[in-house]
Design a protein around this motif. Structure first.
Motif, PDB file in Angstrom:
ATOM      1  N   SER A  27     -20.909  -8.096   6.394  1.00 26.12           N
ATOM      2  CA  SER A  27     -20.231  -9.122   7.198  1.00 26.12           C
ATOM      3  C   SER A  27     -20.404 -10.484   6.534  1.00 26.12           C
ATOM      4  CB  SER A  27     -20.738  -9.129   8.637  1.00 26.12           C
ATOM      5  OG  SER A  27     -22.146  -9.230   8.696  1.00 26.12           O
ATOM      6  N   LEU A  28     -19.360 -10.850   5.805  1.00 22.07           N
ATOM      7  CA  LEU A  28     -19.320 -12.131   5.117  1.00 22.07           C
ATOM      8  C   LEU A  28     -18.182 -12.968   5.721  1.00 22.07           C
ATOM      9  CD1 LEU A  28     -19.956 -10.849   1.470  1.00 22.07           C
ATOM     10  CD2 LEU A  28     -21.615 -11.875   3.057  1.00 22.07           C
ATOM     11  N   ALA A  29     -17.754 -13.981   5.028  1.00 21.33           N
ATOM     12  CA  ALA A  29     -16.760 -14.915   5.574  1.00 21.33           C
ATOM     13  C   ALA A  29     -15.470 -14.240   6.055  1.00 21.33           C
ATOM     14  CB  ALA A  29     -16.454 -15.996   4.543  1.00 21.33           C
ATOM     15  N   ALA A  36     -13.591 -14.378  14.694  1.00 23.38           N
ATOM     16  CA  ALA A  36     -13.496 -15.668  15.381  1.00 23.38           C
ATOM     17  C   ALA A  36     -12.042 -16.006  15.711  1.00 23.38           C
ATOM     18  CB  ALA A  36     -14.116 -16.769  14.522  1.00 23.38           C
ATOM     19  N   ASN A  37     -11.145 -15.747  14.778  1.00 22.65           N
ATOM     20  CA  ASN A  37      -9.726 -16.053  15.004  1.00 22.65           C
ATOM     21  C   ASN A  37      -9.118 -15.223  16.122  1.00 22.65           C
ATOM     22  OD1 ASN A  37      -9.300 -18.148  13.156  1.00 22.65           O
ATOM     23  ND2 ASN A  37      -8.977 -16.733  11.463  1.00 22.65           N
ATOM     24  N   GLU A  38      -9.710 -14.067  16.396  1.00 23.50           N
ATOM     25  CA  GLU A  38      -9.216 -13.209  17.478  1.00 23.50           C
ATOM     26  C   GLU A  38      -9.906 -13.494  18.806  1.00 23.50           C
ATOM     27  OE1 GLU A  38      -6.562 -11.226  17.336  1.00 23.50           O
ATOM     28  OE2 GLU A  38      -6.317 -12.016  15.305  1.00 23.50           O
ATOM     29  N   GLY A  39     -10.778 -14.501  18.833  1.00 24.31           N
ATOM     30  CA  GLY A  39     -11.386 -14.908  20.092  1.00 24.31           C
ATOM     31  C   GLY A  39     -12.831 -14.536  20.281  1.00 24.31           C
ATOM     32  N   ARG A  59     -18.986 -22.046   4.155  1.00 25.46           N
ATOM     33  CA  ARG A  59     -17.886 -22.959   3.841  1.00 25.46           C
ATOM     34  C   ARG A  59     -16.559 -22.220   3.743  1.00 25.46           C
ATOM     35  NH1 ARG A  59     -21.294 -26.166  -0.871  1.00 25.46           N
ATOM     36  NH2 ARG A  59     -22.905 -26.991   0.554  1.00 25.46           N
ATOM     37  N   GLU A  60     -16.595 -21.032   3.168  1.00 23.92           N
ATOM     38  CA  GLU A  60     -15.375 -20.223   3.078  1.00 23.92           C
ATOM     39  C   GLU A  60     -14.869 -19.863   4.461  1.00 23.92           C
ATOM     40  OE1 GLU A  60     -13.949 -15.814   1.532  1.00 23.92           O
ATOM     41  OE2 GLU A  60     -15.696 -16.756   0.580  1.00 23.92           O
ATOM     42  N   ALA A  61     -15.788 -19.490   5.349  1.00 22.77           N
ATOM     43  CA  ALA A  61     -15.391 -19.142   6.715  1.00 22.77           C
ATOM     44  C   ALA A  61     -14.762 -20.332   7.422  1.00 22.77           C
ATOM     45  CB  ALA A  61     -16.597 -18.633   7.502  1.00 22.77           C
ATOM     46  N   ARG A  62     -15.293 -21.525   7.168  1.00 27.24           N
ATOM     47  CA  ARG A  62     -14.753 -22.737   7.787  1.00 27.24           C
ATOM     48  C   ARG A  62     -13.323 -23.011   7.334  1.00 27.24           C
ATOM     49  NH1 ARG A  62     -17.552 -23.232  12.224  1.00 27.24           N
ATOM     50  NH2 ARG A  62     -19.673 -24.050  11.990  1.00 27.24           N
ATOM     51  N   THR A  65     -11.152 -20.395   9.502  1.00 28.02           N
ATOM     52  CA  THR A  65     -11.085 -20.523  10.961  1.00 28.02           C
ATOM     53  C   THR A  65     -11.708 -21.826  11.419  1.00 28.02           C
ATOM     54  OG1 THR A  65     -11.598 -19.422  13.068  1.00 28.02           O
ATOM     55  CG2 THR A  65     -13.307 -19.364  11.372  1.00 28.02           C
ATOM     56  N   ASP A  66     -11.247 -22.303  12.565  1.00 27.15           N
ATOM     57  CA  ASP A  66     -11.876 -23.472  13.191  1.00 27.15           C
ATOM     58  C   ASP A  66     -12.598 -23.057  14.469  1.00 27.15           C
ATOM     59  OD1 ASP A  66      -9.729 -22.871  14.814  1.00 27.15           O
ATOM     60  OD2 ASP A  66      -8.842 -24.882  14.771  1.00 27.15           O
ATOM     61  N   ARG A  67     -12.823 -21.753  14.603  1.00 28.42           N
ATOM     62  CA  ARG A  67     -13.503 -21.231  15.798  1.00 28.42           C
ATOM     63  C   ARG A  67     -14.978 -20.940  15.498  1.00 28.42           C
ATOM     64  NH1 ARG A  67      -9.345 -17.600  19.401  1.00 28.42           N
ATOM     65  NH2 ARG A  67      -7.758 -19.222  19.668  1.00 28.42           N
ATOM     66  N   ILE A  68     -15.643 -20.199  16.387  1.00 23.29           N
ATOM     67  CA  ILE A  68     -17.110 -20.094  16.354  1.00 23.29           C
ATOM     68  C   ILE A  68     -17.599 -19.174  15.235  1.00 23.29           C
ATOM     69  CG2 ILE A  68     -19.165 -19.512  17.681  1.00 23.29           C
ATOM     70  CD1 ILE A  68     -17.509 -20.015  20.229  1.00 23.29           C
TER      71      ILE A  68
END
Length: 326
Positions: A27-29, A36-39, A59-62, A65-68
Motif C-alpha cells: 500500500s503505497l501512494a 481516499a478519492n472514493e471516500g 508527496r505523490e499521494a498528495r 488526491t486532496d482527501r485523507i
C-alpha cells in the motif's frame, strides 16, 4: 441502518472505511490515493521504507488526491521514530501504528495536531491506549494478515471492548465485504479497517505474481508462522514458508546470501522478514513471504478500488435491509 461518515478528530471521511497499511510496499501512494478519492481513508505503509522514500510517497499521494491520507508504521522498527517524524514533517492527516506500543508517538502526534490511532487486540491494550486519549482505537482480530496480537476473532473481542472503552473504535481483521461492515457497525464500531480486500486491487503495488499467489490461496494454504519480532505472523504456505519450517532459510548476518539490515528493535534473526516481504512484493515465488488475511480465499478477483468501494456499498445496503426486516 445507514452507512455513516467516519469522524476521527477533526477529520471526516465520507465512508467509514480505512484501507490497511500493508507492508512491504503493497500500500503505497497509488492505492492510498485511490481509496481516499472514493471516500475512504488511504494509508501508506511506512514499514520497510527509508524516510526519504516515505516522504516521496506521501508527496505523490498528495498529487493524486486532496482527501485523507495517513501513514501506518510498525512500532517494532528501529527507524520508527524517523518514519514518524517524516510523517509529521510531511503533514499527513493521521498516523496508525501497531506491532508494539509507543507513548512517544502519542505525544509527538498530539504536539503536531495529527490524530494517532493505535492498533490493539485486547481489552487490556485498549484500556491502556484509552489513557492517552487518542481520537479512535483500531481493534484487530485474529483473522488479519501480517503480525497478530491475539488468537481471538474480531467479533469475539469487539463487543467486550466496545462496552468497556468510551472512545470510538475501528474494527479490523477479517473485514472483506459490506456484510462485515454492517455487522461491525451494528455492534457499535464507528468504522472498519480493511487490508486484504484492497491488497487485491489494481492499484495495490504488489507484483502480478504477488496478487496471483494470494488470490489462488485456499483457506488451508494460509498459515501462522513466527515473526522475528516474536509475534505470530499470517502467511501463505509458500516455498519460503516450507523452507523456513525445514531450517533451510538463510540466517541474516550468518549467511552471506542475506545481510542483516538492523531494521528491528528486537529481532530473533531466524530469518529476515523485510527481505522476504520485499521479495514477495516483487513476485519472487521462491524467496518471497506472502502475507494475507485469513479470509483471502473468499475473494475471487482483482478489482479496481472504485469497483471494490461500489461493491462494499451495495453489500452494506443489502445487509442493512436484511437487518431492518429482522
Amino acid at each position: 441502518m445507514k452507512l455513516p461518515t467516519l469522524k476521527i478528530g477533526n477529520l471526516e471521511a465520507p465512508l467509514p472505511v480505512i484501507q490497511g497499511g500493508m507492508a512491504v510496499r503493497i500500500s503505497l501512494a497509488p492505492l492510498a490515493a485511490a481509496v481516499a478519492n472514493e471516500g475512504g481513508i488511504g494509508l501508506i505503509a511506512g514499514s520497510g521504507l527509508k524516510s526519504n522514500e516515505l516522504a516521496k510517497h506521501i508527496r505523490e499521494a498528495r498529487l493524486l488526491t486532496d482527501r485523507i491520507i495517513g501513514v501506518n508504521i510498525m512500532v517494532a522498527l528501529k527507524n520508527f521514530s524517523d518514519l514518524l517524524e517524516t510523517s509529521i514533517r510531511e503533514k499527513v492527516d493521521l498516523v496508525v501504528s501497531g506491532a508494539g506500543f509507543s507513548r512517544e508517538a502519542f505525544k509527538r502526534c498530539r504536539e503536531a495536531n495529527i490524530p494517532f490511532l493505535p492498533v490493539v487486540s485486547s481489552l487490556k491494550a485498549a484500556k491502556l491506549a484509552e489513557k492517552f486519549d487518542p481520537p479512535a482505537i483500531i481493534i484487530e482480530g485474529f483473522e488479519a494478515g501480517g503480525h497478530l496480537g491475539t488468537d481471538k476473532t474480531l467479533f469475539s473481542i469487539l463487543p467486550e471492548i466496545i462496552n468497556s472503552v468510551k472512545l470510538p473504535l475501528i474494527a479490523a481483521g477479517g473485514i472483506i465485504g459490506g456484510f462485515d461492515i454492517a455487522k461491525a457497525l451494528s455492534l457499535g464500531a464507528k468504522g472498519v479497517q480493511m487490508g486484504t480486500r484492497f491488497s487485491l486491487s489494481k492499484e495495490a503495488s504488489g507484483a502480478d505474481e504477488w496478487k496471483k499467489i494470494c488470490l489462488e490461496a485456499e483457506k488451508e494454504n494460509v498459515t501462522i508462522i513466527e515473526s522475528p519480532v516474536g509475534m505470530p505472523f499470517r502467511a501463505v504456505v509458500s516455498t519460503f514458508v516450507k523452507n523456513l519450517r525445514e531450517g533451510k532459510v538463510p540466517i541474516p548476518g550468518k549467511d552471506t546470501l542475506v545481510r542483516c539490515r538492523q531494521c528491528l528493535q528486537d529481532c530473533k534473526k531466524n530469518y529476515c522478514i523485510i527481505e522476504a516481504l520485499e521479495k514477495a512484493q516483487q513476485g519472487d515465488v521462491i524467496k518471497g513471504l506472502f502475507t494475507i488475511g485469513e479470509r483471502v480465499s473468499e475473494i475471487k478477483e482483482v478489482l479496481s478500488v472504485k469497483e471494490i468501494m461500489a461493491n462494499l456499498i451495495n453489500e452494506f445496503n443489502e445487509a442493512a435491509s436484511r437487518m431492518g426486516r429482522n
